[in-house]
Motif scaffolding. Sequence first.
Motif, PDB file in Angstrom:
ATOM      1  N   CYS A 146       1.079  -0.878  -0.195  1.00 11.34           N
ATOM      2  CA  CYS A 146       0.094  -0.662  -0.365  1.00 11.34           C
ATOM      3  C   CYS A 146       1.231   1.229   0.068  1.00 11.34           C
ATOM      4  O   CYS A 146       2.011   1.610   0.599  1.00 11.34           O
ATOM      5  CB  CYS A 146      -0.985   0.017   1.634  1.00 11.34           C
ATOM      6  SG  CYS A 146      -1.774  -1.216   1.905  1.00 11.34           S
ATOM      7  N   ASN A 147      -0.120   2.502  -0.605  1.00 12.23           N
ATOM      8  CA  ASN A 147       0.868   3.652  -0.339  1.00 12.23           C
ATOM      9  C   ASN A 147      -0.400   4.537   0.012  1.00 12.23           C
ATOM     10  O   ASN A 147      -1.393   4.846  -0.169  1.00 12.23           O
ATOM     11  CB  ASN A 147       1.387   4.285  -1.787  1.00 12.23           C
ATOM     12  CG  ASN A 147       2.016   5.541  -1.821  1.00 12.23           C
ATOM     13  OD1 ASN A 147       2.890   6.122  -0.910  1.00 12.23           O
ATOM     14  ND2 ASN A 147       1.881   5.675  -2.739  1.00 12.23           N
ATOM     15  N   ARG A 148       0.551   4.960   1.580  1.00 11.96           N
ATOM     16  CA  ARG A 148      -0.497   5.806   2.347  1.00 11.96           C
ATOM     17  C   ARG A 148      -0.828   6.677   1.816  1.00 11.96           C
ATOM     18  O   ARG A 148      -1.553   7.438   1.747  1.00 11.96           O
ATOM     19  CB  ARG A 148       0.569   5.773   3.628  1.00 11.96           C
ATOM     20  CG  ARG A 148      -0.672   7.081   5.260  1.00 11.96           C
ATOM     21  CD  ARG A 148       0.308   6.938   5.622  1.00 11.96           C
ATOM     22  NE  ARG A 148      -0.951   7.860   6.834  1.00 11.96           N
ATOM     23  CZ  ARG A 148      -0.490   8.699   8.225  1.00 11.96           C
ATOM     24  NH1 ARG A 148       1.277   7.867   8.400  1.00 11.96           N
ATOM     25  NH2 ARG A 148      -0.908   9.064   8.899  1.00 11.96           N
ATOM     26  N   LYS A 149       0.160   7.744   1.574  1.00 11.56           N
ATOM     27  CA  LYS A 149      -0.086   9.083   0.174  1.00 11.56           C
ATOM     28  C   LYS A 149      -0.998   9.342  -0.746  1.00 11.56           C
ATOM     29  O   LYS A 149      -0.586  10.274  -1.885  1.00 11.56           O
ATOM     30  CB  LYS A 149       1.396  10.046  -0.147  1.00 11.56           C
ATOM     31  CG  LYS A 149       2.426  10.196   1.362  1.00 11.56           C
ATOM     32  CD  LYS A 149       1.331  11.045   2.199  1.00 11.56           C
ATOM     33  CE  LYS A 149       2.222  11.303   3.809  1.00 11.56           C
ATOM     34  NZ  LYS A 149       1.397  12.147   4.556  1.00 11.56           N
ATOM     35  N   ALA A 150      -1.555   7.926  -1.143  1.00  6.78           N
ATOM     36  CA  ALA A 150      -2.067   7.677  -2.738  1.00  6.78           C
ATOM     37  C   ALA A 150      -3.185   8.590  -2.461  1.00  6.78           C
ATOM     38  O   ALA A 150      -3.856   8.685  -1.289  1.00  6.78           O
ATOM     39  CB  ALA A 150      -2.442   6.692  -3.335  1.00  6.78           C
ATOM     40  N   LYS A 151      -3.753   9.656  -3.806  1.00  6.18           N
ATOM     41  CA  LYS A 151      -5.153  10.381  -3.190  1.00  6.18           C
ATOM     42  C   LYS A 151      -6.663   9.537  -3.325  1.00  6.18           C
ATOM     43  O   LYS A 151      -7.085  10.141  -2.836  1.00  6.18           O
ATOM     44  CB  LYS A 151      -5.019  11.108  -4.670  1.00  6.18           C
ATOM     45  CG  LYS A 151      -3.907  12.009  -5.052  1.00  6.18           C
ATOM     46  CD  LYS A 151      -4.193  12.534  -6.693  1.00  6.18           C
ATOM     47  CE  LYS A 151      -2.705  13.788  -6.615  1.00  6.18           C
ATOM     48  NZ  LYS A 151      -2.789  14.237  -8.207  1.00  6.18           N
ATOM     49  N   THR A 152      -6.008   9.087  -3.680  1.00 12.07           N
ATOM     50  CA  THR A 152      -7.744   8.258  -2.965  1.00 12.07           C
ATOM     51  C   THR A 152      -7.383   6.716  -2.261  1.00 12.07           C
ATOM     52  O   THR A 152      -6.485   6.324  -2.509  1.00 12.07           O
ATOM     53  CB  THR A 152      -8.370   8.456  -4.755  1.00 12.07           C
ATOM     54  OG1 THR A 152      -8.067   6.471  -5.014  1.00 12.07           O
ATOM     55  CG2 THR A 152      -8.495   8.721  -5.444  1.00 12.07           C
ATOM     56  N   PRO A 153      -8.626   6.221  -1.687  1.00 17.21           N
ATOM     57  CA  PRO A 153      -8.661   4.720  -1.502  1.00 17.21           C
ATOM     58  C   PRO A 153      -8.036   4.250  -1.677  1.00 17.21           C
ATOM     59  O   PRO A 153      -7.645   2.727  -1.754  1.00 17.21           O
ATOM     60  CB  PRO A 153     -10.339   4.937  -0.133  1.00 17.21           C
ATOM     61  CG  PRO A 153     -10.452   6.169  -0.111  1.00 17.21           C
ATOM     62  CD  PRO A 153      -9.792   6.895  -1.419  1.00 17.21           C
ATOM     63  N   GLN A 154      -8.383   4.338  -3.216  1.00 22.87           N
ATOM     64  CA  GLN A 154      -8.991   3.182  -3.657  1.00 22.87           C
ATOM     65  C   GLN A 154      -7.218   2.617  -4.790  1.00 22.87           C
ATOM     66  O   GLN A 154      -6.791   1.958  -4.870  1.00 22.87           O
ATOM     67  CB  GLN A 154      -9.422   2.806  -5.329  1.00 22.87           C
ATOM     68  CG  GLN A 154     -10.759   2.555  -5.115  1.00 22.87           C
ATOM     69  CD  GLN A 154     -11.625   4.128  -4.296  1.00 22.87           C
ATOM     70  OE1 GLN A 154     -10.819   5.341  -4.445  1.00 22.87           O
ATOM     71  NE2 GLN A 154     -13.046   3.893  -3.959  1.00 22.87           N
ATOM     72  N   ASP A 155      -6.610   3.897  -4.562  1.00 23.76           N
ATOM     73  CA  ASP A 155      -4.763   4.041  -5.245  1.00 23.76           C
ATOM     74  C   ASP A 155      -4.278   3.517  -4.150  1.00 23.76           C
ATOM     75  O   ASP A 155      -2.629   2.870  -4.298  1.00 23.76           O
ATOM     76  CB  ASP A 155      -5.036   5.489  -5.697  1.00 23.76           C
ATOM     77  CG  ASP A 155      -5.342   5.888  -7.120  1.00 23.76           C
ATOM     78  OD1 ASP A 155      -5.518   4.405  -7.909  1.00 23.76           O
ATOM     79  OD2 ASP A 155      -5.884   6.596  -7.261  1.00 23.76           O
ATOM     80  N   LYS A 156      -4.775   3.357  -2.883  1.00 26.22           N
ATOM     81  CA  LYS A 156      -3.394   3.173  -2.091  1.00 26.22           C
ATOM     82  C   LYS A 156      -2.844   1.613  -1.684  1.00 26.22           C
ATOM     83  O   LYS A 156      -2.231   1.485  -1.864  1.00 26.22           O
ATOM     84  CB  LYS A 156      -4.622   3.728  -0.343  1.00 26.22           C
ATOM     85  CG  LYS A 156      -4.263   5.292  -0.507  1.00 26.22           C
ATOM     86  CD  LYS A 156      -4.903   5.108   1.407  1.00 26.22           C
ATOM     87  CE  LYS A 156      -5.472   7.098   1.258  1.00 26.22           C
ATOM     88  NZ  LYS A 156      -5.947   7.813   2.978  1.00 26.22           N
ATOM     89  N   ILE A 157      -3.658   1.148  -2.175  1.00 31.07           N
ATOM     90  CA  ILE A 157      -4.100  -0.401  -2.475  1.00 31.07           C
ATOM     91  C   ILE A 157      -2.981  -0.768  -3.515  1.00 31.07           C
ATOM     92  O   ILE A 157      -4.059  -0.295  -4.608  1.00 31.07           O
ATOM     93  CB  ILE A 157      -4.891  -1.306  -2.189  1.00 31.07           C
ATOM     94  CG1 ILE A 157      -5.763  -1.113  -1.460  1.00 31.07           C
ATOM     95  CG2 ILE A 157      -4.575  -3.104  -3.074  1.00 31.07           C
ATOM     96  CD1 ILE A 157      -6.970  -1.773  -0.475  1.00 31.07           C
ATOM     97  N   VAL A 158      -1.744  -1.021  -3.791  1.00 31.75           N
ATOM     98  CA  VAL A 158      -0.918  -1.029  -4.684  1.00 31.75           C
ATOM     99  C   VAL A 158      -0.894  -2.034  -5.590  1.00 31.75           C
ATOM    100  O   VAL A 158      -1.278  -2.867  -6.974  1.00 31.75           O
ATOM    101  CB  VAL A 158       0.008  -0.794  -4.325  1.00 31.75           C
ATOM    102  CG1 VAL A 158       1.487  -0.239  -6.001  1.00 31.75           C
ATOM    103  CG2 VAL A 158       0.009   0.817  -3.999  1.00 31.75           C
ATOM    104  N   THR A 159      -0.474  -3.052  -4.846  1.00 30.74           N
ATOM    105  CA  THR A 159      -0.232  -4.415  -5.420  1.00 30.74           C
ATOM    106  C   THR A 159      -0.631  -5.100  -4.320  1.00 30.74           C
ATOM    107  O   THR A 159      -0.652  -5.285  -3.030  1.00 30.74           O
ATOM    108  CB  THR A 159       1.358  -4.741  -6.212  1.00 30.74           C
ATOM    109  OG1 THR A 159       1.913  -3.368  -6.344  1.00 30.74           O
ATOM    110  CG2 THR A 159       1.514  -5.608  -6.702  1.00 30.74           C
TER     111      THR A 159
END
Length: 434
Positions: free
Chosen positions: A194-207
Amino acid sequence: INVFRDPNEGQRTAAHVSWFPDGARKLAVAYCNLDFQRSEVDTCIDSYIWDIENPNKPELTLKPVSPLVCVEYNPKDPHILIGSQYNGQLAVWDTRKGSQPVDLTPIELSHRDPPFKVIWLSSKTGTECFSAATDGRVLWWDIRKMGEPTESLILDLTKKNDVNSAQGASVLEWESTIPTKFMVGTEYGNIVSCNRKAKTPQDKIVTTFSGHIGPVYALQRNPFFTKNFLTVGDWTARIWSEDVRDSAIMWTRYHSAYLSDGAWSPTRPGVFFTTKIDGSMDVWDLVFKQSDPVLRLQVCDEPLHCLRMQESGRFLAVGSSHGTTTMLELNSSLYNLQRNEKHIVSSMFERETRREKILEARQREIKLKEKLGQVQDEEDDTQQQSADDLVAQAEKDFNDAIEISKQFVQEKQLEYERELASDTDIVSEETEEM
């Protein structure tokens, strides 16, 4: 070196161990009956801080409102501890102020299930942490204002942000050198990057990596090569690379006993440790041997539950399901960096990563060929079906033509018979007149 036993009579698991951050002087141990359905009403819910020189009596008792499943020293302030409780709440202790927690998260805004992992963040204030639980949520907190979480994430891998579709978290990983990234191991055996600084909750889950059969019990990045991480679950320990999604790059053989925890050595990049439910601990040294552990130690006759390395790499503590915490001192060869070890381990990880990438590409190629083959088969089926249709149509036309011919012949036959009968009648009349 020492064995620290739960001073209470009821059998409880040593669920989590945390080392005092300023030298290996103390151990905080969270005790909890994880088999809650068999838990007795009067079971003690206290946890303890031990002085490693005195295994006979705890130095301090921690008195939570619900049994602790995890406890962690604040790395910036050794007087402060955070604990996650079985009822989902987080509690903060200041050892200078006694056994009672100085603050609690409100139960209505806390986790709905036990948060099996809570981690301090390396913030400027040293007051931030985050927790993950089997309710499928990751929550961020600031102990200066515990009234509500500062941030949250639902572990819905379909990226619909639906808590009902979320996967429960069994373990959490965070590395201070890459502060915006964190990883979560789930009850379904997946590892989620996960990436905490992603703009949306969907983008926080990366791989997502499909790792184990059943829950992931341990997840830790290699302290020297953070792109590689260790997971423990089912009967194996696996080493992964962030560059390869479909498979681990290295793994142990399947053991006869279930694995319960694992950790890297903080001082040697090729050494890691695993614990099993048969009471044994395996020491792995990848520089020396990859297929088998270099040492297997029978720590006790009870199932081992947790493992924690001290930052010097010299000591480790192992907790059992019967409440026993065993402190071990390692041989110097297991915590002193070996000659060229970084280069050897780095080359090994890179080699195995390349191999898995080649296998991954080959697998994709095979799948693509199978897909193209299916398309070709469908086209052949269509062509065959078209040919069959043409033959059937020709047969139908032929049969229809035969039927028409039969009807024509029958009609002509009838006309001939009628004409013949008419001629016979005329001849008869003429004969009668004569």
